[in-house]
Design a protein around this motif. Structure first.
Motif, PDB file in Angstrom:
ATOM      1  N   MET A 156       0.633  -1.106  -0.468  1.00 55.57           N
ATOM      2  CA  MET A 156      -0.408  -0.243  -0.153  1.00 55.57           C
ATOM      3  C   MET A 156       1.092   1.114   0.398  1.00 55.57           C
ATOM      4  SD  MET A 156      -3.177  -1.208   2.740  1.00 55.57           S
ATOM      5  CE  MET A 156      -1.704  -1.001   4.234  1.00 55.57           C
ATOM      6  N   ASN A 157       0.797   2.054  -0.897  1.00 55.54           N
ATOM      7  CA  ASN A 157       1.426   3.030  -0.936  1.00 55.54           C
ATOM      8  C   ASN A 157       0.414   4.420  -0.752  1.00 55.54           C
ATOM      9  OD1 ASN A 157       4.010   1.935  -1.632  1.00 55.54           O
ATOM     10  ND2 ASN A 157       3.726   1.773  -3.312  1.00 55.54           N
ATOM     11  N   SER A 158       1.217   5.901  -1.034  1.00 60.42           N
ATOM     12  CA  SER A 158       0.458   7.072  -0.885  1.00 60.42           C
ATOM     13  C   SER A 158      -1.168   6.776  -0.203  1.00 60.42           C
ATOM     14  CB  SER A 158      -0.032   7.705  -2.777  1.00 60.42           C
ATOM     15  OG  SER A 158       1.137   7.507  -3.083  1.00 60.42           O
ATOM     16  N   LEU A 159      -0.748   6.169   0.811  1.00 61.48           N
ATOM     17  CA  LEU A 159      -1.380   6.429   1.707  1.00 61.48           C
ATOM     18  C   LEU A 159      -2.565   7.395   2.233  1.00 61.48           C
ATOM     19  CD1 LEU A 159      -0.912   3.526   4.173  1.00 61.48           C
ATOM     20  CD2 LEU A 159      -2.493   3.352   2.993  1.00 61.48           C
ATOM     21  N   LYS A 160      -4.268   7.076   2.368  1.00 63.40           N
ATOM     22  CA  LYS A 160      -4.726   8.405   2.189  1.00 63.40           C
ATOM     23  C   LYS A 160      -5.686   7.927   3.321  1.00 63.40           C
ATOM     24  CE  LYS A 160      -5.874   9.264  -3.192  1.00 63.40           C
ATOM     25  NZ  LYS A 160      -6.813   9.168  -3.521  1.00 63.40           N
ATOM     26  N   VAL A 161      -6.208   9.069   4.256  1.00 63.66           N
ATOM     27  CA  VAL A 161      -7.243   8.604   5.589  1.00 63.66           C
ATOM     28  C   VAL A 161      -8.357   7.715   5.086  1.00 63.66           C
ATOM     29  CG1 VAL A 161      -8.514  10.096   7.476  1.00 63.66           C
ATOM     30  CG2 VAL A 161      -6.464  11.139   6.634  1.00 63.66           C
ATOM     31  N   GLU A 162      -8.971   7.917   4.288  1.00 62.62           N
ATOM     32  CA  GLU A 162      -9.788   6.987   3.750  1.00 62.62           C
ATOM     33  C   GLU A 162      -9.833   6.077   3.393  1.00 62.62           C
ATOM     34  OE1 GLU A 162     -11.509   7.324  -0.376  1.00 62.62           O
ATOM     35  OE2 GLU A 162      -9.715   8.175  -0.764  1.00 62.62           O
ATOM     36  N   ASP A 163      -8.838   5.054   3.803  1.00 63.55           N
ATOM     37  CA  ASP A 163      -7.776   3.865   3.753  1.00 63.55           C
ATOM     38  C   ASP A 163      -8.208   3.125   5.383  1.00 63.55           C
ATOM     39  OD1 ASP A 163      -7.332   3.690   0.706  1.00 63.55           O
ATOM     40  OD2 ASP A 163      -5.164   4.403   1.720  1.00 63.55           O
ATOM     41  N   THR A 164      -8.060   4.195   6.035  1.00 60.67           N
ATOM     42  CA  THR A 164      -8.263   3.425   7.588  1.00 60.67           C
ATOM     43  C   THR A 164      -9.697   2.385   7.699  1.00 60.67           C
ATOM     44  OG1 THR A 164      -7.481   5.676   8.746  1.00 60.67           O
ATOM     45  CG2 THR A 164      -8.482   4.266   9.798  1.00 60.67           C
ATOM     46  N   ALA A 165      -9.007   1.440   7.807  1.00 59.45           N
ATOM     47  CA  ALA A 165      -9.737   0.197   8.094  1.00 59.45           C
ATOM     48  C   ALA A 165      -9.235  -1.172   9.140  1.00 59.45           C
ATOM     49  CB  ALA A 165     -10.123  -0.500   6.897  1.00 59.45           C
ATOM     50  N   VAL A 166      -9.210  -2.121   8.820  1.00 54.07           N
ATOM     51  CA  VAL A 166      -9.258  -3.523   9.655  1.00 54.07           C
ATOM     52  C   VAL A 166      -9.070  -4.407   7.975  1.00 54.07           C
ATOM     53  CG1 VAL A 166      -9.082  -5.416  10.907  1.00 54.07           C
ATOM     54  CG2 VAL A 166     -10.159  -3.438  11.758  1.00 54.07           C
ATOM     55  N   TYR A 167      -8.010  -4.778   7.909  1.00 56.74           N
ATOM     56  CA  TYR A 167      -8.050  -5.349   6.443  1.00 56.74           C
ATOM     57  C   TYR A 167      -7.826  -6.714   6.822  1.00 56.74           C
ATOM     58  CZ  TYR A 167      -7.265  -1.014   4.197  1.00 56.74           C
ATOM     59  OH  TYR A 167      -7.313   0.313   3.155  1.00 56.74           O
ATOM     60  N   TYR A 168      -8.528  -7.850   6.162  1.00 56.64           N
ATOM     61  CA  TYR A 168      -8.541  -9.515   6.250  1.00 56.64           C
ATOM     62  C   TYR A 168      -7.790  -9.425   4.847  1.00 56.64           C
ATOM     63  CZ  TYR A 168     -11.505  -7.837  10.327  1.00 56.64           C
ATOM     64  OH  TYR A 168     -12.342  -7.393  11.147  1.00 56.64           O
ATOM     65  N   CYS A 169      -7.698 -10.445   4.706  1.00 54.55           N
ATOM     66  CA  CYS A 169      -7.515 -11.940   3.443  1.00 54.55           C
ATOM     67  C   CYS A 169      -8.423 -12.689   3.487  1.00 54.55           C
ATOM     68  CB  CYS A 169      -6.112 -12.347   3.216  1.00 54.55           C
ATOM     69  SG  CYS A 169      -6.144 -13.307   4.216  1.00 54.55           S
ATOM     70  N   ASN A 170      -8.749 -13.399   2.109  1.00 57.04           N
ATOM     71  CA  ASN A 170     -10.376 -14.850   1.941  1.00 57.04           C
ATOM     72  C   ASN A 170      -9.858 -15.009   0.929  1.00 57.04           C
ATOM     73  OD1 ASN A 170     -11.822 -16.378   2.694  1.00 57.04           O
ATOM     74  ND2 ASN A 170     -12.237 -15.406   4.568  1.00 57.04           N
ATOM     75  N   ALA A 171     -10.314 -15.386   0.131  1.00 61.41           N
ATOM     76  CA  ALA A 171     -10.680 -16.331  -0.995  1.00 61.41           C
ATOM     77  C   ALA A 171     -12.033 -15.952  -1.114  1.00 61.41           C
ATOM     78  CB  ALA A 171     -10.267 -18.145  -1.301  1.00 61.41           C
ATOM     79  N   PRO A 172     -11.953 -15.416  -2.251  1.00 61.65           N
ATOM     80  CA  PRO A 172     -13.596 -14.341  -3.098  1.00 61.65           C
ATOM     81  C   PRO A 172     -13.622 -15.688  -3.965  1.00 61.65           C
ATOM     82  CG  PRO A 172     -12.059 -13.176  -3.845  1.00 61.65           C
ATOM     83  CD  PRO A 172     -10.793 -13.911  -2.554  1.00 61.65           C
ATOM     84  N   ARG A 173     -15.170 -15.482  -3.162  1.00 58.04           N
ATOM     85  CA  ARG A 173     -16.054 -16.721  -4.704  1.00 58.04           C
ATOM     86  C   ARG A 173     -17.434 -16.098  -5.301  1.00 58.04           C
ATOM     87  NH1 ARG A 173     -11.809 -17.836  -4.729  1.00 58.04           N
ATOM     88  NH2 ARG A 173     -10.498 -20.789  -4.358  1.00 58.04           N
ATOM     89  N   GLY A 174     -17.189 -15.641  -5.915  1.00 58.75           N
ATOM     90  CA  GLY A 174     -18.254 -14.609  -6.583  1.00 58.75           C
ATOM     91  C   GLY A 174     -18.849 -13.897  -5.112  1.00 58.75           C
ATOM     92  N   SER A 175     -20.232 -13.320  -4.946  1.00 58.84           N
ATOM     93  CA  SER A 175     -20.214 -12.612  -3.910  1.00 58.84           C
ATOM     94  C   SER A 175     -19.170 -13.305  -2.402  1.00 58.84           C
ATOM     95  CB  SER A 175     -21.544 -11.687  -3.127  1.00 58.84           C
ATOM     96  OG  SER A 175     -22.590 -12.967  -3.732  1.00 58.84           O
ATOM     97  N   ASP A 176     -18.826 -14.342  -1.942  1.00 60.81           N
ATOM     98  CA  ASP A 176     -18.905 -14.852  -1.092  1.00 60.81           C
ATOM     99  C   ASP A 176     -17.620 -15.254  -1.045  1.00 60.81           C
ATOM    100  OD1 ASP A 176     -21.046 -17.716   0.344  1.00 60.81           O
ATOM    101  OD2 ASP A 176     -19.495 -16.704   1.219  1.00 60.81           O
ATOM    102  N   TYR A 177     -17.284 -16.323   0.266  1.00 59.41           N
ATOM    103  CA  TYR A 177     -15.428 -15.919   0.982  1.00 59.41           C
ATOM    104  C   TYR A 177     -15.408 -17.633   1.171  1.00 59.41           C
ATOM    105  CZ  TYR A 177     -17.830 -15.362   4.932  1.00 59.41           C
ATOM    106  OH  TYR A 177     -18.540 -14.816   6.380  1.00 59.41           O
ATOM    107  N   LEU A 178     -14.320 -18.118   0.894  1.00 65.57           N
ATOM    108  CA  LEU A 178     -13.737 -19.740   1.102  1.00 65.57           C
ATOM    109  C   LEU A 178     -13.841 -19.845   2.395  1.00 65.57           C
ATOM    110  CD1 LEU A 178     -14.222 -22.302  -0.668  1.00 65.57           C
ATOM    111  CD2 LEU A 178     -11.794 -21.857  -1.082  1.00 65.57           C
ATOM    112  N   PHE A 179     -13.080 -19.041   3.272  1.00 64.31           N
ATOM    113  CA  PHE A 179     -12.835 -19.668   4.120  1.00 64.31           C
ATOM    114  C   PHE A 179     -13.183 -18.427   5.884  1.00 64.31           C
ATOM    115  CE2 PHE A 179      -8.822 -20.299   1.223  1.00 64.31           C
ATOM    116  CZ  PHE A 179      -9.281 -21.211   1.421  1.00 64.31           C
ATOM    117  N   ALA A 180     -12.591 -19.368   6.680  1.00 65.12           N
ATOM    118  CA  ALA A 180     -13.652 -18.436   7.928  1.00 65.12           C
ATOM    119  C   ALA A 180     -12.306 -16.985   7.505  1.00 65.12           C
ATOM    120  CB  ALA A 180     -12.859 -19.824   9.187  1.00 65.12           C
ATOM    121  N   TRP A 181     -12.859 -16.066   8.453  1.00 68.51           N
ATOM    122  CA  TRP A 181     -11.870 -15.070   8.583  1.00 68.51           C
ATOM    123  C   TRP A 181     -10.828 -14.854   9.628  1.00 68.51           C
ATOM    124  CZ3 TRP A 181     -12.422 -11.867   4.695  1.00 68.51           C
ATOM    125  CH2 TRP A 181     -13.785 -11.130   4.202  1.00 68.51           C
TER     126      TRP A 181
END
Length: 117
Positions: free
Chosen positions: A82-107
């Motif tokens: 993540m470069n040139s970070l902005k205030v609007e980037d403030t968040a908790v970031y998670y990874c997962n495996a998207p499958r359409g509108s769903d996800y594959l694994f537990a958070w």
């Protein structure tokens, strides 16, 4: 079962950079499409970046294009530069495996990114 562990967040100023890491047990990321999500206070999670498991093609939401880069190693770690970070980037970031509108694994627990002047 697959366990996802995110790390690398922190408190930074606008314009700074961070690199987030997502490590998984029980899988090899190359076989999956993997994504980074973020959730700001009071808002739902949004998918901001993904890397396609087979081709390696990457996709980004418009708000991070040109600033964020998703990439993976050959085993069990996916990264978000993540470069040139902005205030609007403030968040908790998670990874997962998207499958359409769903996800594959537990958070996992996510990693906090705070961008503030």
């Amino acid at each position: 079962q697959v366990h996802l562990v995110e790390s690398g967040g922190g408190l930074v100023q606008p314009g700074d950079s961070l690199r987030l890491s997502c490590a998984a047990s029980g899988m090899i990321f190359r076989a999956y499409t993997m994504g980074w999500y973020r959730q700001a206070p009071g808002k739902k999670r949004e998918l901001v970046a993904a890397v396609i498991g087979d081709s390696g093609t990457t996709n980004y939401t418009d708000s991070v294009k040109g600033r964020f880069t998703i990439f993976r190693d050959n085993r069990n770690t996916v990264y978000l530069q993540m470069n040139s970070l902005k205030v609007e980037d403030t968040a908790v970031y998670y990874c997962n495996a998207p499958r359409g509108s769903d996800y594959l694994f537990a958070w996992g627990q996510g990693t906090q990114v705070t961008v503030s002047s």
